[in-house]
Scaffold this active site. Sequence first.
Site, short mmCIF file in Angstrom:
data_model
loop_
_atom_site.label_atom_id
_atom_site.label_comp_id
_atom_site.label_asym_id
_atom_site.label_seq_id
_atom_site.Cartn_x
_atom_site.Cartn_y
_atom_site.Cartn_z
N ASP A 80 0.84 -1.20 0.00
CA ASP A 80 0.00 0.00 0.00
C ASP A 80 0.87 1.26 0.00
OD1 ASP A 80 -2.28 1.81 0.71
OD2 ASP A 80 -3.29 -0.07 1.16
N HIS A 109 -3.84 6.04 3.55
CA HIS A 109 -4.58 4.86 3.06
C HIS A 109 -4.03 3.57 3.66
CE1 HIS A 109 -5.77 1.84 -0.04
NE2 HIS A 109 -6.87 2.58 -0.12
N SER A 168 -11.21 -0.69 -1.05
CA SER A 168 -9.97 -0.68 -0.28
C SER A 168 -10.21 -0.96 1.18
CB SER A 168 -9.27 0.68 -0.41
OG SER A 168 -8.47 0.75 -1.55
#
Length: 485
Positions: free
Chosen positions: A158, A190, A345
Amino acid sequence: MGIFRFISISLAAVSAANAGHILSMGHAKTIPNSYIVVMKDGTTEEDFTHHQSWVQSIHTHNVTRRGLLDNAGVRHKYGFGSMMGYAGLFDEDTIKDISDDPKVMFVEPDTTITIHGELTQNDVPSWGLARISSQRPGTEDYTYDSSAGEGITVYSVDTGVDIHHEDFEGRASWGTNMIEDGYDKDGNGHGTHTAGTMVGKTFGIAKKAKVVAVKVLDNNGSGPTSGIIAGINWCAQHASQNGGTDKAVINMSLGGGSSSALNRAAAQAVQKGMFLAVAAGNDNQDARTSSPASEDTVCTVGASAENDERSSFSNWGPAVDLFAPGSNIVSTRPGGGSQSMSGTSMASPHVAGLGAYIMALEGISGSAVCDRLKQLGTSSVTNPGPGTRTNILINNGDAKNGGKKPSQPSQPPKPSQPSKPQQPSEPQEPSEPQEPAPGQPAPAPAPVPQHPHTPFPNDDFNFDDFWKKYFGTDHWRKTFGRFWN
């Protein structure tokens, strides 16, 4: 003389027929002069070494002659299991010579991969944990076995992870940075968010698992496909040297256009015993158009909303294996505290975390994990989307036990220290010991209920035979399923 000329032409034709070719990437955003090269099955280490030396030689000759590409040449090498290859920056003459080499299976233009999440409102309660241990929506407790993923390592492929966030309790570590930006932190948020859903003490599913940060996306949430493949390769090698690939999970909350090279890398990791959870994508379209979501051996995850309907943004279709909570999910943020995000996600780390939990509990690995999660899940998702063959919402097994809480629950973990005062939640009274339903196994000991609804303030805001797999029926059925009867 004519005979020898005929033989020479014939040999040249055979050589050309056996050489690799440059794949077209359709509408994917390609990176100028950047390519991924995959060698043919059966290429030896010696052949691979000679090939690389040859590539460097012709590349140096071509760029010197033409004065091109200051920062060029091989940048990543892939050498785990059956997948041999490399990626780098090459001029047109060099890449043509490479594709003509009979040892090369194919050359693929490098493309940009992005995250599959988006920031939404702040300070909303996270409902995902409670939902995956309940029969129906609207419950407030998360019940789970006290093993909680212990002994399993989850790789967050990520934007990086804030490994010092107190919610990780020292179980987070930095692995590698394929972006090569010199910034070994999560500058996006994220990756920290998805990691918190997987292993965080407050918002996490596998609360005793470890997480390793593998940075493949920059602070804007994008990165080259070649770097993603290098990240997978690194994870597989690291896992094989640290506990085993059969005790490792990769979460990939990212995706881009269809990439044969990326799908191959993901399949290789699964073949070695790793469990891969992959976000289906946020374009409300067929997930078969995206990689690594279109790879048949990974566990492709669609997103559900709090009412058990497929999230409006979630991709769909035959590639989707499972659904998991993905709308308005609260988890960790860099620097401390929490934030809410939505996207497939956010759904994928629910599956990665639950995969780690089940691996520790039952001792299974690889593709068997996704199959087991399908067995444990509930047929709850409404409007799963055109061509989707499942409506299964993940569950940790509590719903399969009649929704009964196992006896003798231990205390829930304390939430992370908030930046603003909060009222503590009331402790949940344990239920009386219950006998299992006929034909059902006895509940696992020492479960832990948790109150995931405590709001936290926010300061703003994709080989049994690796090559055979690619050319096999299952791969093409998934990729081109719309043409099958």
